[in-house]
Design a protein around this motif. Sequence first.
Motif, short mmCIF file in Angstrom:
data_model
loop_
_atom_site.label_atom_id
_atom_site.label_comp_id
_atom_site.label_asym_id
_atom_site.label_seq_id
_atom_site.Cartn_x
_atom_site.Cartn_y
_atom_site.Cartn_z
N GLY A 71 0.81 -1.21 0.00
CA GLY A 71 0.00 0.00 0.00
C GLY A 71 0.84 1.26 0.00
N GLU A 72 1.93 1.24 0.76
CA GLU A 72 2.82 2.42 0.79
C GLU A 72 3.47 2.65 -0.56
OE1 GLU A 72 5.51 1.57 3.95
OE2 GLU A 72 4.02 1.92 5.54
N ARG A 73 3.89 1.57 -1.24
CA ARG A 73 4.49 1.72 -2.56
C ARG A 73 3.47 2.24 -3.57
NH1 ARG A 73 6.42 -3.39 -1.34
NH2 ARG A 73 5.31 -4.38 -3.08
N LEU A 74 2.27 1.67 -3.51
CA LEU A 74 1.22 2.11 -4.43
C LEU A 74 0.87 3.58 -4.20
CD1 LEU A 74 -1.17 -0.98 -4.19
CD2 LEU A 74 0.27 -0.38 -6.15
N ARG A 75 0.74 3.95 -2.93
CA ARG A 75 0.35 5.33 -2.61
C ARG A 75 1.43 6.31 -3.08
NH1 ARG A 75 -3.65 7.80 0.61
NH2 ARG A 75 -3.43 10.02 0.22
N ALA A 76 2.69 5.96 -2.90
CA ALA A 76 3.77 6.85 -3.34
C ALA A 76 3.71 7.06 -4.84
CB ALA A 76 5.12 6.27 -2.92
N ARG A 77 3.48 6.00 -5.59
CA ARG A 77 3.41 6.13 -7.04
C ARG A 77 2.18 6.93 -7.46
NH1 ARG A 77 6.31 3.18 -10.65
NH2 ARG A 77 5.46 4.81 -12.02
N LEU A 78 1.04 6.68 -6.82
CA LEU A 78 -0.16 7.42 -7.16
C LEU A 78 -0.02 8.91 -6.82
CD1 LEU A 78 -2.89 4.90 -5.93
CD2 LEU A 78 -2.26 5.40 -8.30
N ASP A 79 0.59 9.22 -5.69
CA ASP A 79 0.84 10.62 -5.33
C ASP A 79 1.74 11.28 -6.37
OD1 ASP A 79 -0.76 10.59 -3.07
OD2 ASP A 79 0.90 10.14 -1.71
N GLY A 80 2.73 10.52 -6.86
CA GLY A 80 3.61 11.06 -7.88
C GLY A 80 2.88 11.37 -9.18
N ILE A 81 1.99 10.47 -9.58
CA ILE A 81 1.20 10.71 -10.79
C ILE A 81 0.28 11.92 -10.59
CG2 ILE A 81 -0.61 9.75 -12.28
CD1 ILE A 81 0.62 6.97 -11.71
N ALA A 82 -0.35 11.99 -9.42
CA ALA A 82 -1.29 13.08 -9.14
C ALA A 82 -0.61 14.44 -9.12
CB ALA A 82 -2.00 12.83 -7.81
N ALA A 83 0.66 14.47 -8.71
CA ALA A 83 1.37 15.76 -8.62
C ALA A 83 1.47 16.45 -9.97
CB ALA A 83 2.76 15.52 -8.04
N GLY A 84 1.49 15.68 -11.04
CA GLY A 84 1.59 16.28 -12.37
C GLY A 84 0.32 16.19 -13.18
N GLU A 85 -0.78 15.81 -12.55
CA GLU A 85 -2.03 15.62 -13.28
C GLU A 85 -3.18 16.33 -12.56
OE1 GLU A 85 -4.69 15.29 -15.56
OE2 GLU A 85 -2.95 14.19 -16.34
N PRO A 86 -3.55 17.54 -13.04
CA PRO A 86 -4.58 18.33 -12.34
C PRO A 86 -5.96 17.68 -12.32
CG PRO A 86 -4.00 19.33 -14.44
CD PRO A 86 -2.99 18.26 -14.19
N SER A 87 -6.21 16.70 -13.19
CA SER A 87 -7.53 16.07 -13.19
C SER A 87 -7.71 15.14 -12.00
CB SER A 87 -7.75 15.29 -14.49
OG SER A 87 -6.94 14.12 -14.52
N ILE A 88 -6.63 14.78 -11.33
CA ILE A 88 -6.75 13.93 -10.14
C ILE A 88 -7.02 14.84 -8.95
CG2 ILE A 88 -5.60 12.26 -8.64
CD1 ILE A 88 -3.95 11.37 -11.05
N GLY A 89 -8.27 14.87 -8.54
CA GLY A 89 -8.65 15.74 -7.44
C GLY A 89 -8.15 15.26 -6.10
N GLU A 90 -8.13 13.93 -5.93
CA GLU A 90 -7.67 13.38 -4.65
C GLU A 90 -7.18 11.96 -4.85
OE1 GLU A 90 -9.20 13.36 -0.08
OE2 GLU A 90 -10.64 12.56 -1.53
N VAL A 91 -6.11 11.62 -4.14
CA VAL A 91 -5.68 10.25 -3.96
C VAL A 91 -6.11 9.85 -2.55
CG1 VAL A 91 -3.75 8.63 -3.92
CG2 VAL A 91 -3.67 10.62 -5.44
N ARG A 92 -6.81 8.75 -2.40
CA ARG A 92 -7.28 8.39 -1.06
C ARG A 92 -7.38 6.88 -0.91
NH1 ARG A 92 -12.22 11.01 -3.08
NH2 ARG A 92 -13.56 9.40 -3.96
N GLY A 93 -7.56 6.47 0.33
CA GLY A 93 -7.71 5.06 0.64
C GLY A 93 -6.94 4.68 1.88
N VAL A 94 -6.98 3.40 2.20
CA VAL A 94 -6.31 2.85 3.37
C VAL A 94 -5.57 1.59 2.94
CG1 VAL A 94 -6.57 1.94 5.70
CG2 VAL A 94 -8.11 3.73 4.89
N GLY A 95 -4.32 1.46 3.36
CA GLY A 95 -3.55 0.28 2.99
C GLY A 95 -3.43 0.14 1.49
N SER A 96 -3.83 -1.02 0.98
CA SER A 96 -3.79 -1.27 -0.45
C SER A 96 -5.16 -1.15 -1.10
CB SER A 96 -3.22 -2.67 -0.71
OG SER A 96 -1.88 -2.75 -0.30
N MET A 97 -6.06 -0.44 -0.46
CA MET A 97 -7.38 -0.14 -1.02
C MET A 97 -7.38 1.36 -1.35
SD MET A 97 -11.11 -0.98 0.60
CE MET A 97 -12.62 -0.74 -0.34
#
Length: 432
Positions: A335-361
């Motif tokens: 989950g931590e690895r996935l969240r880090a990658r998703l946060d990285g994608i979101a940082a350069g993509e304004p259409s991603i309003g929020e990254v959220r979840g718990v663990g690997s969900m």
Amino acid sequence: MSTDTTTGTPNTDRLAAERDRWVAAGTAGRPFFVERASGARIWDVDGREFIDFVGGVGTANHGHTNPEIVAAIRAQLDQYLHQCFSLSAYEPYVDVCRLLCECHPGDFDKKAILLNSGAEAVENAVKIARYSTGRDAIVCLDNAFHGRTLLTLSLTAKVRPYKLGFGPFAPEIYRAPGPYPYRGISSDDAIDGLHRLFANQVDPSDVAAIIFEPVEGEGGFLPMPDDYPARVAEIAAEHGMLVISDEVQAGMGRTGMPSAIARYGVEPDLCTWGKAMGGGLPISGVSGRAEIMDSVHAGGIGGTYGGNPLSCAAASVAITQVLDTNFQDAALALGERLRARLDGIAAGEPSIGEVRGVGSMLALEIVEDPGTKVPDAARAAAVINHAFDRGLILMGAGVASNVIRILVPLVATEADVTEGMNVLAESFAATA
């Protein structure tokens, strides 16, 4: 690409035509037919390889064709395939009930029953709650999903595609606001809404139970705020209501713990289980306080196939793995690895309003503009479709269908994650 040697037609096209001819249209999705699967990978009937970021909608936490689960199923095949537990009991059923009780948080006596699907688990939890309290009303939340049977569809919040045209729905179902911080609905707002519900629609003394998902799944992967479950439990205790935690999608290690509700420090009266608990075979269950589970008269709950022996064999291995702290630690690390990658994608993509979840969900909410937060279902669909063409399986969620859910099998390798996230990033870029 593989083809049917008799016609020269790609297998996918051939099977899609057969599906259109023989399968009810209401079940149809994209033309995609699986030949085999392993871990976090799927190969289709034309030999194309896919990385699976959906995991059978959360059923493949242990990976596709988990070797230990497959071995347990094969061993059971040589013993017997079916025994109706209420007529001819068998040890695997008892074993799985014990394991479910170990997953259920709380230091009190517990018991369980086994069923076939998440919806059946929810239906039976409601039946047990009503029987044990002598009350009729059930409170559920906005953005909830609890199943597709008449009663569970009455609890489910999303009209399209689930509820449209299928009414009238079951009575004595009352819906309260659910927390949704990204859209301005805080715990305080949700609790205020619950009190308004009690003042305007149903008296607390008539409510048998409040049911909610610790992380709302189909509603958009909305984690309950840290304080909300405990506040609901306090209100429920004050008025003699039961608390039902729907763990069908969020449980079985998906959030890093056997039960998602445990991270909130709440000990629910009843839990519903399904999806990943069978390691790929259909099985579900209800666990709860022993005195509540035992309140129903003999023969009042059960069913022909509930806790089928093959499914119990698989579930025994699957749940044992979930209870292993090494499995839980690996799920959190993923989950931590996935969240880090998703946060990285979101940082350069304004259409991603929020990254959220718990663990690997985890999930991405897609919007037209980060300021207005207008849902953008079309962009979410475009990303999902582009990713599929590049070999990554994704799935939407959310009442507005503008959320992309991430349910990577918990056994995914670093190569699976890296390749999948690269495709996801490229799909956002290609559809900008």
